[in-house]
Design a protein around this motif. Structure first.
Motif, PDB file in Angstrom:
ATOM      1  N   VAL A 127      11.301  -5.909  -6.869  1.00  0.00           N
ATOM      2  CA  VAL A 127      11.672  -4.422  -7.106  1.00  0.00           C
ATOM      3  C   VAL A 127      10.526  -3.749  -7.854  1.00  0.00           C
ATOM      4  N   TRP A 128       9.673  -2.670  -7.313  1.00  0.00           N
ATOM      5  CA  TRP A 128       8.606  -2.092  -7.598  1.00  0.00           C
ATOM      6  C   TRP A 128       8.908  -0.563  -7.783  1.00  0.00           C
ATOM      7  N   ASP A 129       8.637  -0.095  -8.936  1.00  0.00           N
ATOM      8  CA  ASP A 129       8.549   1.559  -9.353  1.00  0.00           C
ATOM      9  C   ASP A 129       7.197   1.568  -8.890  1.00  0.00           C
ATOM     10  N   THR A 130       6.718   2.362  -7.806  1.00  0.00           N
ATOM     11  CA  THR A 130       5.698   2.364  -7.197  1.00  0.00           C
ATOM     12  C   THR A 130       4.742   3.681  -8.078  1.00  0.00           C
ATOM     13  N   PRO A 169      13.531   8.058  -5.553  1.00  0.00           N
ATOM     14  CA  PRO A 169      11.969   8.194  -4.837  1.00  0.00           C
ATOM     15  C   PRO A 169      11.067   7.460  -5.706  1.00  0.00           C
ATOM     16  N   GLY A 170      10.225   6.368  -4.853  1.00  0.00           N
ATOM     17  CA  GLY A 170       9.228   5.755  -5.476  1.00  0.00           C
ATOM     18  C   GLY A 170       9.732   4.328  -5.930  1.00  0.00           C
ATOM     19  N   VAL A 212       0.697  -1.297  -0.064  1.00  0.00           N
ATOM     20  CA  VAL A 212      -0.040   0.134   0.000  1.00  0.00           C
ATOM     21  C   VAL A 212       0.867   1.269  -0.012  1.00  0.00           C
ATOM     22  N   VAL A 213       0.710   2.147  -1.043  1.00  0.00           N
ATOM     23  CA  VAL A 213       1.370   3.211  -0.942  1.00  0.00           C
ATOM     24  C   VAL A 213       0.323   4.258  -0.594  1.00  0.00           C
ATOM     25  N   THR A 214       0.546   5.284   0.660  1.00  0.00           N
ATOM     26  CA  THR A 214      -0.082   6.110   1.104  1.00  0.00           C
ATOM     27  C   THR A 214       0.555   7.438   1.043  1.00  0.00           C
TER      28      THR A 214
END
Length: 496
Positions: A147-150, A133-134, A83-85
């Motif tokens: 690995v995720w680039d959100t 960042p991200g 979850v990205v908040t």
């Protein structure tokens, strides 16, 4: 003489075996103990939390990314998610005392979900790349790391919102931007990213420590695509494989100034091992009986790279000095911290104040320590009875084990912490009252300015009126006018 430091900083030690009683006492003291505090009830347990980039800032607060794991029941409707908040962090000396109160089941208006990524399995650990960042890397119950680039990953709906959207009927996991391979067995918790680069270290049940640099993939193409090899995602093998542990590796940490060449690890074999890529695949130094039980966590100080802290299932935290390493390492322990009553889950050095670190444990407490106070003399008998001199503060806001926490690297002395279990499933963001850790002469001078209010005296103006103090007025200015929400008001619903 130091009222806040001596009284409030050690209040929770009165009954360490009754966390519910301590929690009740702690809650009444929140307006005095904290400069800012926000409580957010989570729907599901969270095993990890990490701060991200600051998105925008204004005079009284700033908006910042915060990453959370969501450990669901794994059903089709509620898959495990990253979850990205977006959270609002109130600046120092802005929040008013009456706005620090909260209800246990409430969702904070400071926390708003921005995006969900359906994760292939539970998210056990999250680590961010400060250089990008991200970009984050995650651990789950598998040999691979993801690995995720959100910022570019699509938002995925879950719960009732997904049931009404035919595009989400399948609920297949999101595709990671890169898969890190090399472990022969599950790698669940041991994970570190070097703060100023793209180096990733991991440990697992195969008893090995692996080291990658994500820029090795396609000349840095991991950040913008590459040949699909695993489940539609590109993959990358490790640069180095270190062998030496005799049981599951539980945590790893980079030496902060070694350009990724040095790191350390802890494991269920009770060993603390130091590695140097220049020395090959075997340990450069070893402490084979570092604790009396399994080691869970380790961190290397970024402000003094001689010091390492470890946490164990034996409920103790130990401070080590790398300068004292011998052939066996037995003599390099500096001090043992013994205030916790259950296994340690996480330790981390404060990035803002030299000698300060924090430890979270299964007993529900998050302790803040100051190693410069070890062995301090001149304490009163009451102070000595309450707590050891090196304890700076004890956060008692979690009624179940502290799963994870992190000092905010972009907002000094601010912490995000998560807990899980009965009475838990909470995210808390907080900053202790600075009178607790500022130099004593500064704290006393600050208190002297407000002596009349503290002692309960009435201040009469020339017109015969008694003005309200800062807390009654809502801090320096009216809190609502500054755009700082009341912690008890209804929050905007989380995005599904």
């Amino acid at each position: 003489p130091r009222f806040l430091g001596a009284r409030f900083g050690g209040f929770a030690m009165a009954n360490p075996n009754d966390i519910d009683a301590d929690y009740g006492r702690w809650k009444t003291l929140v307006p005095f103990l904290y400069d800012w505090f926000a409580h957010h009830r989570l729907m599901w347990p969270s095993l990890s939390c990490r701060w991200g980039a600051v998105l925008e800032t204004n005079e009284f607060k700033h908006k910042q990314r915060l990453y959370l794991s969501e450990q669901t029941d794994g059903s089709a409707q509620y898959p495990n998610t990253l979850v990205v908040t977006n959270v609002e962090v109130v600046k120092r000396r802005v929040a008013a005392a009456e706005h620090l109160t909260f209800e246990e089941e409430s969702r904070s208006p400071f926390v708003k979900s921005w995006k969900k990524i359906i994760h292939p399995g539970e998210v056990n650990k999250i680590r961010e790349f400060e250089s990008r960042p991200g970009l984050v890397v995650t651990h789950t119950d598998a040999p691979e790391l993801f690995v995720w680039d959100t910022e570019t990953q699509p938002h995925r709906k879950t719960g009732p919102a997904a049931a009404s959207d035919r595009r989400e009927e399948n609920q297949t996991p999101s595709k990671p931007d890169l898969v890190l391979t090399g472990h022969a067995e599950n790698a669940e918790f041991a994970l570190a990213v070097r703060g100023d680069a793209f180096d990733v270290a991991s440990g697992g049940k195969d008893r090995n420590v692996l080291l990658w640099n994500v820029l090795d993939h396609d000349g840095g193409g991991a950040l913008g695509g590459g040949p699909p090899l695993i489940g539609g995602s590109p993959s990358l093998g490790p640069r180095h494989v270190f062998e030496g542990h005799a049981d599951t590796v539980e945590d790893v940490a980079f030496h902060p100034g070694s350009s990724g060449r040095e790191l350390c690890s802890v494991a269920c074999d009770r060993a603390l091992l130091f590695w140097d890529v220049r020395a090959g695949s075997k340990p450069a130094h070893a402490v084979l009986q570092a604790h009396a039980d399994d080691l869970h966590t380790v961190d290397w100080s970024s402000l003094d790279d001689h010091f390492v802290v470890t946490g164990s299932a034996d409920s103790t935290v130990k401070l080590w000095d790398k300068r004292k390493l011998t052939a066996t390492g037995d003599a390099c322990v500096v001090h043992t911290f013994s205030l916790h009553s259950a296994g340690i889950t996480t330790v981390q050095w404060c990035p803002d104040q030299k000698g300060v670190f924090a430890s979270g444990a299964e007993d529900g407490y998050l302790n803040v320590w100051d190693i410069t106070k070890i062995g301090k003399s001149g304490r009163t008998p009451e102070e000595a009875k309450n707590a050891p001199p090196e304890i700076m503060f004890q956060h008692a806001g979690h009624r179940t084990q502290v799963s994870d926490f992190q000092w905010n690297p972009l907002d000094p002395m601010t912490i995000a912490s998560v807990s899980s279990g009965d009475g838990g499933n909470t995210l808390q963001m907080w900053r202790m009252n600075d009178l607790i850790y500022r130099p004593e002469n500064e704290a006393l001078a600050e208190l002297e300015k407000h002596k009349a209010v503290i002692c309960g005296a009435k201040i009469v103006t020339g017109a015969g009126e008694t003005p309200k103090n800062d807390q009654e007025q809502g801090g320096v200015n009216n809190q609502a006018e500054r755009g700082v929400p009341n912690e008890t008001q209804a929050a905007t619903p989380m995005v599904e």
